[in-house]
Scaffold this active site. Structure first.
Site, mmCIF file in Angstrom:
data_model
loop_
_atom_site.group_PDB
_atom_site.id
_atom_site.type_symbol
_atom_site.label_atom_id
_atom_site.label_comp_id
_atom_site.label_asym_id
_atom_site.label_seq_id
_atom_site.Cartn_x
_atom_site.Cartn_y
_atom_site.Cartn_z
ATOM 1 N N HIS A 81 -26.330 82.791 26.180
ATOM 2 C CA HIS A 81 -24.779 82.951 26.644
ATOM 3 C C HIS A 81 -23.957 81.934 26.645
ATOM 4 C CE1 HIS A 81 -27.141 86.620 28.526
ATOM 5 N NE2 HIS A 81 -25.990 87.044 28.227
ATOM 6 N N HIS A 85 -22.162 82.754 21.363
ATOM 7 C CA HIS A 85 -22.285 84.260 21.483
ATOM 8 C C HIS A 85 -20.984 84.783 21.477
ATOM 9 C CE1 HIS A 85 -23.105 87.956 23.176
ATOM 10 N NE2 HIS A 85 -22.633 87.594 24.591
ATOM 11 N N HIS A 121 -15.693 87.309 27.844
ATOM 12 C CA HIS A 121 -16.516 88.276 28.849
ATOM 13 C C HIS A 121 -17.828 87.608 29.352
ATOM 14 C CE1 HIS A 121 -19.251 88.360 25.262
ATOM 15 N NE2 HIS A 121 -20.170 88.772 26.133
ATOM 16 N N ASP A 122 -18.067 86.271 29.026
ATOM 17 C CA ASP A 122 -19.292 85.670 29.441
ATOM 18 C C ASP A 122 -18.954 84.432 29.890
ATOM 19 O OD1 ASP A 122 -22.081 87.247 27.468
ATOM 20 O OD2 ASP A 122 -21.446 87.480 29.674
ATOM 21 N N ASP A 232 -20.876 93.295 22.267
ATOM 22 C CA ASP A 232 -21.729 92.533 23.141
ATOM 23 C C ASP A 232 -23.397 92.696 22.558
ATOM 24 O OD1 ASP A 232 -22.664 91.991 26.628
ATOM 25 O OD2 ASP A 232 -22.472 90.567 24.986
HETATM 26 C C1 LIG Z 1 -31.573 91.641 22.164
HETATM 27 C C2 LIG Z 1 -31.356 91.843 23.689
HETATM 28 N N1 LIG Z 1 -32.431 92.320 24.492
HETATM 29 C C3 LIG Z 1 -32.088 92.600 25.924
HETATM 30 C C4 LIG Z 1 -33.350 92.917 26.707
HETATM 31 C C5 LIG Z 1 -32.934 93.167 27.841
HETATM 32 C C6 LIG Z 1 -31.782 93.048 28.374
HETATM 33 C C7 LIG Z 1 -31.334 93.552 29.772
HETATM 34 O O1 LIG Z 1 -30.523 93.239 30.517
HETATM 35 N N2 LIG Z 1 -32.352 94.493 30.364
HETATM 36 C C8 LIG Z 1 -31.963 95.032 31.642
HETATM 37 C C9 LIG Z 1 -33.069 96.088 31.929
HETATM 38 C C10 LIG Z 1 -33.028 96.871 33.128
HETATM 39 C C11 LIG Z 1 -31.428 97.502 33.305
HETATM 40 C C12 LIG Z 1 -30.150 96.630 33.190
HETATM 41 C C13 LIG Z 1 -30.369 95.466 34.150
HETATM 42 C C14 LIG Z 1 -31.762 94.860 34.095
HETATM 43 C C15 LIG Z 1 -33.021 96.003 34.232
HETATM 44 C C16 LIG Z 1 -31.997 94.079 32.885
HETATM 45 C C17 LIG Z 1 -30.710 95.914 31.705
HETATM 46 C C18 LIG Z 1 -30.592 92.505 27.673
HETATM 47 C C19 LIG Z 1 -31.110 92.296 26.477
HETATM 48 N N3 LIG Z 1 -29.774 91.770 25.436
HETATM 49 C C20 LIG Z 1 -28.481 91.526 25.430
HETATM 50 C C21 LIG Z 1 -27.643 91.557 26.926
HETATM 51 C C22 LIG Z 1 -26.666 92.316 26.964
HETATM 52 C C23 LIG Z 1 -25.970 92.137 28.126
HETATM 53 C C24 LIG Z 1 -26.058 91.344 28.948
HETATM 54 C C25 LIG Z 1 -27.017 90.457 29.008
HETATM 55 C C26 LIG Z 1 -27.830 90.764 27.938
HETATM 56 CL CL1 LIG Z 1 -29.438 89.632 27.692
HETATM 57 N N4 LIG Z 1 -28.198 91.094 24.384
HETATM 58 N N5 LIG Z 1 -28.905 91.212 23.538
HETATM 59 C C27 LIG Z 1 -30.158 91.676 24.180
HETATM 60 MG MG LIG Z 2 -22.554 89.165 30.261
HETATM 61 ZN ZN LIG Z 3 -22.302 89.209 26.232
#
Ligand SMILES: Cc1nc2ccc(C(=O)N[C@]34C[C@H]5C[C@H](C[C@H](C5)C3)C4)cc2n2c(-c3ccccc3Cl)nnc12
Ligand SMILES: [Mg+2]
Ligand SMILES: [Zn+2]
Length: 313
Positions: A81, A85, A121-122, A232
């Site tokens: 982050h 990104h 956004h981050d 995102d």
């Molecule tokens: C590749 C990839 N994998 C990712 C695997 C998992 C998660 C994730 O937050 N899972 C959740 C699963 C449940 C329901 C909700 C809240 C929590 C409990 C945690 C979401 C994000 C992932 N992610 C993001 C990303 C996008 C936006 C914010 C932060 C991140 Cl990190 N961008 N790329 C990826």
């Molecule tokens: Mg974010």
């Molecule tokens: Zn982001």
């Protein structure tokens, strides 16, 4: 703060068209990390220009330069982050606004709000999740946990803070009502990047896609949130090599958080636990349950809208 010298150097640099910065920059397969970090600020300015936002909203060049540099400074350097990104997300947004029907579905103020939201956004992300803010009793949790989306509220607060910094308000030449609407849109769009909130909206998004109604402000907002989430997650819509590299950075962040959670005597979620997590399995479930549905919704929307556009022409 950023130095006046840096601001004037960036604001005086001639704005090159994006294609002159990199010949593949307009391809969805382009990996934004192909742009050297020191060229990212001027590439962002070049995208603002190419989208017609600078002239349309009478953005002063020195103000835009300072805003971009302050935003870059606002990012920390966790494994995922970070500023690169933000740049990747802005780049995907640029491609969406240039290449899809999205432009016929949203107006230029919404496009400006979306583009600025992608950049900001981050901001000031610490490399830990919302649940960790609450569990660790962080300052951000103290500020925002009662409303939820703790990190996202902070990212928005930081954005407003930059806009209110002397010489950084790129929205200063908008009329009062437009300024108000732009800020409300940026807040809603940044808050939409909380995946937990996105998942709650799944059924509303499906309904919006099926009967998209451009006069329905709720549909407009749902569309902007869908576009923001598409940006995102966009690293997962590129080559496998890129998706794998990015996933490795994300799990580096997740596992560091898991280590911290153990230290404060809490049991980390499986995806945060380096001892339990099986990354390929976790990624397959993330892609099938979260990422793919986002892009399917968007493709379906474009299909519906292009039919709508043909019919309405
Ligand atoms: C590749 C990839 N994998 C990712 C695997 C998992 C998660 C994730 O937050 N899972 C959740 C699963 C449940 C329901 C909700 C809240 C929590 C409990 C945690 C979401 C994000 C992932 N992610 C993001 C990303 C996008 C936006 C914010 C932060 C991140 Cl990190 N961008 N790329 C990826
Ligand atoms: Mg974010
Ligand atoms: Zn982001």
């Amino acid at each position: 703060q950023v130095s006046q010298e840096e601001v004037s150097r960036l604001s005086k640099a001639p704005i090159q068209p994006p294609l002159l910065i990199h010949p593949d920059i307009c391809k969805f397969s382009f990996i934004p990390r192909g742009i050297p970090p020191n060229l990212m600020p001027q590439t962002i300015i070049s995208m603002f220009q190419d989208l017609g936002l600078i002239s349309q909203y009478r953005i002063r060049m020195d103000t835009l330069a300072k805003f971009v540099l302050m935003t870059r400074k606002g990012y920390r350097d966790p494994p995922y982050h970070n500023w690169s990104h933000a740049f990747a997300v802005v780049h995907f947004c640029y491609l969406l606004l240039k290449n899809t029907h999205a432009t016929s579905m949203i107006d230029s103020l919404e496009a400006l709000a979306l583009f600025v939201s992608c950049l900001c956004h981050d901001i000031d992300h610490r490399g830990t999740t919302n649940s960790y803010q609450v569990a660790s009793g962080s300052v951000l949790a103290a500020l925002y946990s009662s409303e939820g989306s703790v990190l996202e509220r902070h990212h928005f607060a930081q954005t407003v803070c930059i806009l209110n910094t002397e010489g950084c308000n790129i929205l200063e030449n908008l009329g009062q009502p437009e300024y108000r609407r732009a800020l409300d849109l940026v807040q809603d769009i940044i808050l939409a990047t909380d995946l937990a909130q996105h998942l709650k909206k799944e059924s509303q998004l499906k309904d919006m896609v099926k009967n998209y109604d451009a006069t329905n402000s709720q549909h407009k907002l749902l569309l902007l949130c869908l576009l923001m989430t598409s940006c995102d997650l966009s690293d997962q819509a590129k080559s496998f090599e890129n998706s794998k590299t990015i996933a490795e950075r994300i799990y580096t962040e997740f596992f560091s958080q898991g280590d911290l959670e153990r230290q404060i005597g809490r049991d980390p979620m499986e995806m945060m636990d380096r001892k339990k997590a099986i990354i390929p399995d976790l990624q397959i479930s993330f892609l099938t349950s979260i990422a793919l549905p986002v892009y399917r919704l968007f493709v379906c929307l474009c299909a519906c809208v292009s039919v709508y556009l043909c019919v309405s022409v």
